[in-house]
Scaffold this motif. Sequence first.
Motif, PDB file in Angstrom:
ATOM      1  N   GLU A  53       0.826  -1.212   0.000  1.00  0.00           N
ATOM      2  CA  GLU A  53       0.000   0.000   0.000  1.00  0.00           C
ATOM      3  C   GLU A  53       0.861   1.264   0.000  1.00  0.00           C
ATOM      4  O   GLU A  53       0.559   2.231  -0.700  1.00  0.00           O
ATOM      5  CB  GLU A  53      -0.952  -0.016   1.202  1.00  0.00           C
ATOM      6  CG  GLU A  53      -1.987   1.083   1.127  1.00  0.00           C
ATOM      7  CD  GLU A  53      -3.138   0.903   2.112  1.00  0.00           C
ATOM      8  OE1 GLU A  53      -3.635  -0.222   2.255  1.00  0.00           O
ATOM      9  OE2 GLU A  53      -3.523   1.898   2.729  1.00  0.00           O
ATOM     10  N   LEU A  56       2.232   1.961  -3.391  1.00  0.00           N
ATOM     11  CA  LEU A  56       1.187   2.526  -4.235  1.00  0.00           C
ATOM     12  C   LEU A  56       1.036   4.024  -3.966  1.00  0.00           C
ATOM     13  O   LEU A  56       1.014   4.841  -4.887  1.00  0.00           O
ATOM     14  CB  LEU A  56      -0.138   1.791  -3.963  1.00  0.00           C
ATOM     15  CG  LEU A  56      -1.337   2.099  -4.864  1.00  0.00           C
ATOM     16  CD1 LEU A  56      -2.344   0.963  -4.780  1.00  0.00           C
ATOM     17  CD2 LEU A  56      -2.020   3.395  -4.492  1.00  0.00           C
ATOM     18  N   TYR A  60       1.895   7.279  -6.614  1.00  0.00           N
ATOM     19  CA  TYR A  60       0.986   8.341  -7.059  1.00  0.00           C
ATOM     20  C   TYR A  60       1.383   9.707  -6.509  1.00  0.00           C
ATOM     21  O   TYR A  60       1.128  10.735  -7.135  1.00  0.00           O
ATOM     22  CB  TYR A  60      -0.466   7.986  -6.734  1.00  0.00           C
ATOM     23  CG  TYR A  60      -1.008   7.009  -7.746  1.00  0.00           C
ATOM     24  CD1 TYR A  60      -1.300   7.433  -9.029  1.00  0.00           C
ATOM     25  CD2 TYR A  60      -1.158   5.669  -7.441  1.00  0.00           C
ATOM     26  CE1 TYR A  60      -1.762   6.540  -9.988  1.00  0.00           C
ATOM     27  CE2 TYR A  60      -1.626   4.770  -8.390  1.00  0.00           C
ATOM     28  CZ  TYR A  60      -1.924   5.217  -9.657  1.00  0.00           C
ATOM     29  OH  TYR A  60      -2.373   4.334 -10.611  1.00  0.00           O
ATOM     30  N   ASN A  67       2.799  16.765 -12.003  1.00  0.00           N
ATOM     31  CA  ASN A  67       1.585  17.264 -12.648  1.00  0.00           C
ATOM     32  C   ASN A  67       1.262  18.655 -12.130  1.00  0.00           C
ATOM     33  O   ASN A  67       1.609  18.999 -11.004  1.00  0.00           O
ATOM     34  CB  ASN A  67       0.416  16.314 -12.367  1.00  0.00           C
ATOM     35  CG  ASN A  67      -0.459  16.132 -13.568  1.00  0.00           C
ATOM     36  OD1 ASN A  67       0.034  15.854 -14.652  1.00  0.00           O
ATOM     37  ND2 ASN A  67      -1.756  16.305 -13.393  1.00  0.00           N
ATOM     38  N   ARG A  94     -18.827  14.287  -1.550  1.00  0.00           N
ATOM     39  CA  ARG A  94     -18.439  12.996  -0.977  1.00  0.00           C
ATOM     40  C   ARG A  94     -19.357  12.524   0.163  1.00  0.00           C
ATOM     41  O   ARG A  94     -19.095  11.485   0.761  1.00  0.00           O
ATOM     42  CB  ARG A  94     -16.992  13.072  -0.479  1.00  0.00           C
ATOM     43  CG  ARG A  94     -15.954  12.955  -1.598  1.00  0.00           C
ATOM     44  CD  ARG A  94     -14.558  13.285  -1.099  1.00  0.00           C
ATOM     45  NE  ARG A  94     -13.513  12.969  -2.060  1.00  0.00           N
ATOM     46  CZ  ARG A  94     -13.195  13.704  -3.129  1.00  0.00           C
ATOM     47  NH1 ARG A  94     -13.869  14.812  -3.384  1.00  0.00           N
ATOM     48  NH2 ARG A  94     -12.221  13.344  -3.937  1.00  0.00           N
TER      49      ARG A  94
ATOM     50  N   VAL B  87      -7.159   4.118  -0.242  1.00  0.00           N
ATOM     51  CA  VAL B  87      -6.133   4.815  -1.028  1.00  0.00           C
ATOM     52  C   VAL B  87      -6.720   5.506  -2.258  1.00  0.00           C
ATOM     53  O   VAL B  87      -6.153   6.482  -2.753  1.00  0.00           O
ATOM     54  CB  VAL B  87      -4.999   3.861  -1.477  1.00  0.00           C
ATOM     55  CG1 VAL B  87      -4.098   3.530  -0.308  1.00  0.00           C
ATOM     56  CG2 VAL B  87      -5.539   2.593  -2.129  1.00  0.00           C
ATOM     57  N   ASP B  89      -9.508   7.359  -2.720  1.00  0.00           N
ATOM     58  CA  ASP B  89      -9.907   8.751  -2.510  1.00  0.00           C
ATOM     59  C   ASP B  89      -8.703   9.624  -2.138  1.00  0.00           C
ATOM     60  O   ASP B  89      -8.639  10.801  -2.495  1.00  0.00           O
ATOM     61  CB  ASP B  89     -10.993   8.855  -1.442  1.00  0.00           C
ATOM     62  CG  ASP B  89     -11.806  10.123  -1.614  1.00  0.00           C
ATOM     63  OD1 ASP B  89     -12.125  10.456  -2.766  1.00  0.00           O
ATOM     64  OD2 ASP B  89     -12.081  10.791  -0.595  1.00  0.00           O
ATOM     65  N   VAL B  91      -5.708   9.375  -3.305  1.00  0.00           N
ATOM     66  CA  VAL B  91      -4.990   9.754  -4.536  1.00  0.00           C
ATOM     67  C   VAL B  91      -5.786  10.766  -5.356  1.00  0.00           C
ATOM     68  O   VAL B  91      -5.238  11.795  -5.780  1.00  0.00           O
ATOM     69  CB  VAL B  91      -4.667   8.503  -5.385  1.00  0.00           C
ATOM     70  CG1 VAL B  91      -4.150   8.906  -6.764  1.00  0.00           C
ATOM     71  CG2 VAL B  91      -3.647   7.621  -4.677  1.00  0.00           C
ATOM     72  N   ILE B  92      -7.077  10.505  -5.563  1.00  0.00           N
ATOM     73  CA  ILE B  92      -7.821  11.423  -6.451  1.00  0.00           C
ATOM     74  C   ILE B  92      -8.138  12.752  -5.776  1.00  0.00           C
ATOM     75  O   ILE B  92      -8.603  13.680  -6.429  1.00  0.00           O
ATOM     76  CB  ILE B  92      -9.112  10.789  -7.032  1.00  0.00           C
ATOM     77  CG1 ILE B  92     -10.134  10.496  -5.934  1.00  0.00           C
ATOM     78  CG2 ILE B  92      -8.793   9.531  -7.837  1.00  0.00           C
ATOM     79  CD1 ILE B  92     -11.504  10.153  -6.483  1.00  0.00           C
ATOM     80  N   SER B  93      -7.856  12.863  -4.468  1.00  0.00           N
ATOM     81  CA  SER B  93      -8.039  14.149  -3.794  1.00  0.00           C
ATOM     82  C   SER B  93      -6.819  15.068  -3.955  1.00  0.00           C
ATOM     83  O   SER B  93      -6.847  16.201  -3.487  1.00  0.00           O
ATOM     84  CB  SER B  93      -8.298  13.931  -2.304  1.00  0.00           C
ATOM     85  OG  SER B  93      -9.490  13.205  -2.140  1.00  0.00           O
ATOM     86  N   ARG B  94      -5.764  14.580  -4.581  1.00  0.00           N
ATOM     87  CA  ARG B  94      -4.595  15.438  -4.796  1.00  0.00           C
ATOM     88  C   ARG B  94      -4.956  16.542  -5.786  1.00  0.00           C
ATOM     89  O   ARG B  94      -5.391  16.267  -6.910  1.00  0.00           O
ATOM     90  CB  ARG B  94      -3.421  14.615  -5.363  1.00  0.00           C
ATOM     91  CG  ARG B  94      -2.869  13.567  -4.429  1.00  0.00           C
ATOM     92  CD  ARG B  94      -1.993  14.114  -3.347  1.00  0.00           C
ATOM     93  NE  ARG B  94      -0.865  14.890  -3.836  1.00  0.00           N
ATOM     94  CZ  ARG B  94       0.066  15.418  -3.018  1.00  0.00           C
ATOM     95  NH1 ARG B  94      -0.008  15.236  -1.718  1.00  0.00           N
ATOM     96  NH2 ARG B  94       1.059  16.111  -3.523  1.00  0.00           N
ATOM     97  N   PHE B  97      -3.884  16.458  -9.413  1.00  0.00           N
ATOM     98  CA  PHE B  97      -4.652  15.633 -10.357  1.00  0.00           C
ATOM     99  C   PHE B  97      -6.011  16.259 -10.649  1.00  0.00           C
ATOM    100  O   PHE B  97      -6.385  16.440 -11.796  1.00  0.00           O
ATOM    101  CB  PHE B  97      -4.866  14.219  -9.800  1.00  0.00           C
ATOM    102  CG  PHE B  97      -3.637  13.353  -9.803  1.00  0.00           C
ATOM    103  CD1 PHE B  97      -2.877  13.201 -10.959  1.00  0.00           C
ATOM    104  CD2 PHE B  97      -3.241  12.675  -8.658  1.00  0.00           C
ATOM    105  CE1 PHE B  97      -1.746  12.391 -10.981  1.00  0.00           C
ATOM    106  CE2 PHE B  97      -2.118  11.859  -8.667  1.00  0.00           C
ATOM    107  CZ  PHE B  97      -1.368  11.718  -9.825  1.00  0.00           C
ATOM    108  N   VAL B 343      -6.097   3.131  -9.477  1.00  0.00           N
ATOM    109  CA  VAL B 343      -5.623   2.953  -8.101  1.00  0.00           C
ATOM    110  C   VAL B 343      -6.265   1.702  -7.501  1.00  0.00           C
ATOM    111  O   VAL B 343      -5.591   0.879  -6.866  1.00  0.00           O
ATOM    112  CB  VAL B 343      -5.933   4.195  -7.239  1.00  0.00           C
ATOM    113  CG1 VAL B 343      -5.492   3.960  -5.798  1.00  0.00           C
ATOM    114  CG2 VAL B 343      -5.253   5.429  -7.803  1.00  0.00           C
TER     115      VAL B 343
END
Lengths: 490, 451
Positions: A53, A56, A60, A67, A94, B87, B89, B91-94, B97, B343
Amino acid sequence: MSDQNQPLIFEESKKERVAFSLPEIDVPEKTLNSLIDDEYIRKNDPEFPEVSELQLVRHYMALSKRNFGVDNGFYPLGSCTMKYNPKVNEVIARLDGFTKVHPYQDESTVQGALELLYRLQVNLEAITGMDAMTLQPAAGAHGEWTGLMIIRAFHEANHDTKRTKVIIPDTAHGTNPASASVAGFEAVTVKSDVNGLVDLEDLERVADDHTAALMLTNPNTLGLFETHIQDIARIVHAAGGKVYYDGANMNAIMGVTRPGDMGYDVVHLNLHKTFTGPHGGGGPGSGPVGVKKELAPFLPKPLIIKKEDGTYGFDYDRPDSIGRVKAFYGNFGINVRAYAYIRTMGAEGLSQVSKDAVLNANYLLKRLSGNFDTPFKQFCKHEFVLSGSRQKKLGVRTLDMAKRLLDFGYYPPTIYFPLIVDEAMMIEPTETESKETLDAFADRLIEISYEAEENPEIVQEAPHQTVISRLDETRAARHPILRYQKPEAK
Amino acid sequence: MAGFRYLPVTEDDRLAMLKTIGVADEEELYSDIPEKIRFKEGLKVEKALSEPELLRFFSGLAEQNISTSRLPSFLGAGVYDHFIPSVVDSVISRGEFYTAYTPYQAEVSQGELQAIFEFQTLICELTGMDAANSSMYDGSTALAEAALLSYGASDHSKIIVSETVHPEYREVLNTYAHGRQLEIVTIPSLNGMTDLKKLEKELDEETACVIVQYPNFYGQIEPLKEIEATVHRLKKAHLIVSSNPLALGLLTPPGVFNADIVVGDCQPLGISESFGGPHCGYFAVTKKLIRKIPGRLVGETVDEKGQRGFVLTLQAREQHIRRDKATSNICSNQALNALASSVAMIAFGKKGIRKLAEQNVQKAHYAVERLKKERLTIENEGSFFNEFVINCGKPVKEVNQALIKKGFIGGYDLGRDSASLKNKMLIAVTEMRTKIEIDQFAEALGGIVNV
């Protein structure tokens, strides 16, 4: 930024590592072969990476550092409205009551979601001056095609089947002619005049009884208001066509004027632009379509309605509808964010958004106009287009200047669009940028214009500060490598 | 303007900026908008809320929905309640991105480009295809675009689609087909599967493609091998397969059966149900069709120093270059959701994706056994993945309303699509459902149906 090569996640894989846990199965198990014909049971597992984990997460995190988003810095990408994406919208979108709701639940169990969508529709109708709205299209281009299919259905209902052409200005975004093609129309170009506006004489020439519609954003892609919009609408309507508003540039006019009052019949909005649904690295967006009463019967189904008893529901009983354009009801999560934004700003706030967007653009235009060619002399709206033709004579292309901006932590403007401006540089600052940011950016771009004169190599060879230098695009297209393959499998 | 937290321009700024521009007031900037079309009233939008009020208001709306975190759900039909690793959420909360756009400027977009390249690879691995694009809006539009691709490649205008394909996907296909004046022929189902004899009869020289779903809308595993052999007897006809990507963790991928195009929706992999969207369509093809694929593609290349890097490639297919001759009008796609799916797929890993798919199969089959014990009739006894059909013997809407009272979200009412499927319910059982929930659901359903 470091210039170290970032491995692909597949290259970090090692057998047996996991980043996921499942409970032990708690029901009596049977052998798979007794449940599924062996022919249909996979023989080789997919080559997914096996990482821990933390590996991973670090992967990212490393990618995110390579980016650039609005949160990182100024992002004046013209026609994309790269404004701030409010954090509270992310929190709201959310909430369990929005994310963990299934589209096929009984209406009585999703009243909150339906009410939200209904309210959003009503607000968008007010902002655009339209009579009815669908939230089903997933993005701007999807909305364009939906709108054209509605227009098509209208003409078909009138047995007016010779209307096979859609008029599109030479300044238009590429999605306009592409959407016309997908809707089964032929795209016909109308020229722009010296002021960057639709050439009325040319429009008179191309508009005829084959015209199904005209597609036109206003302000147009040059950031200029189509002053003669009422004449344009009159010409198209007189020919029997409909007038389509591409909402890409809605950020310029909220509370100032409305497509519905200008003579437009159909509108799409880009909620990910004007209404802050984040751009997500390319999407998801949301592209609602609004229409005048006459076209309402043709909207996609279902529509979201408020019933007489005050509850909300779906209306499927729409015999003239063009049908569905997407499974379920659209990109709900983006629609939630857009509605949260509208409720944050209110009427006064939304009007102020457009005023500040226009002020920022005109200020930046003025600051840059001494050093760059400005093809059009009138005030711009929320964005403007410069030409790099002066620098081109020195051997420095617009692409070079865009790449040079990267060295100073700016995302470059849209370049080489619209197609009618030589060496175009399309700049949209948006209202969420401060004067200090605009000044710093203008100073930098002006300095680059001096570099073009005094030290062109530094611009031509830019960027110098990024994790990689310019990439070989020809090689990528000639010998496409579109996926990773294990070295032994190559 | 004070008081709007997203607007930084102050009154002093405004005056200074107007002075630089050379106008006395802002009105002059609008002098090109004719008086007749100026909007003079205030916009009739709802009143503005402060942040605390906003949160309260939206929480109120959210609470009016019965979420699947409150009641165990047996509803699927294209959208499923699956586990989403934390993991995803994160990552996509950065902001790097989610606040970026399409990676046009590769030098500052390597993160997104590489993430998409990895996504494309993962989809190829799952489907057994040669290439995948960076995403489509959803499974339904991906399917429609696949049909358009076939039409474009073959110039044949007959699209054959099985009735066992998701009904809403077929509706979307119909809408797209009308624009291009394509003929849609629907093959009826036989015991919940595509009627192969009828398919064979419909195939002819005008056929552009045959579209099937695997596993199909009723959960059944269509015999792709036989279908493929039938379809490819015609030289030019494409086999298009719409697949739940999670199922492909366990099932033989369509690529192995020589499918030409595989599409579907990544929602089961790391994307929440979200009342139907945003989800994420995927689109995968054979090598032969790469240059006809819709949407954005990321390719590997090198920079001036020979370092590996990624760029948007084969852009000559796309609307911003080719305009009315583009392969599709798609521009914005579902990039952030593709990232979420990547992810999740990586978190599941090579072994996890299969284990996850297997748990779905085992639990769904256990549920069937359990429902049989409650004397419920199971339709279509072929192989299935995680969905199956039962006959309630009474209107499903009523059954579902009774189930809600007993604390369950019931299955999908098949009667809404076809009168012949009246009283039939499509039930989904994912890895999220525990044995106790399945037992209690079976008892509850038995109690309602057997009255």
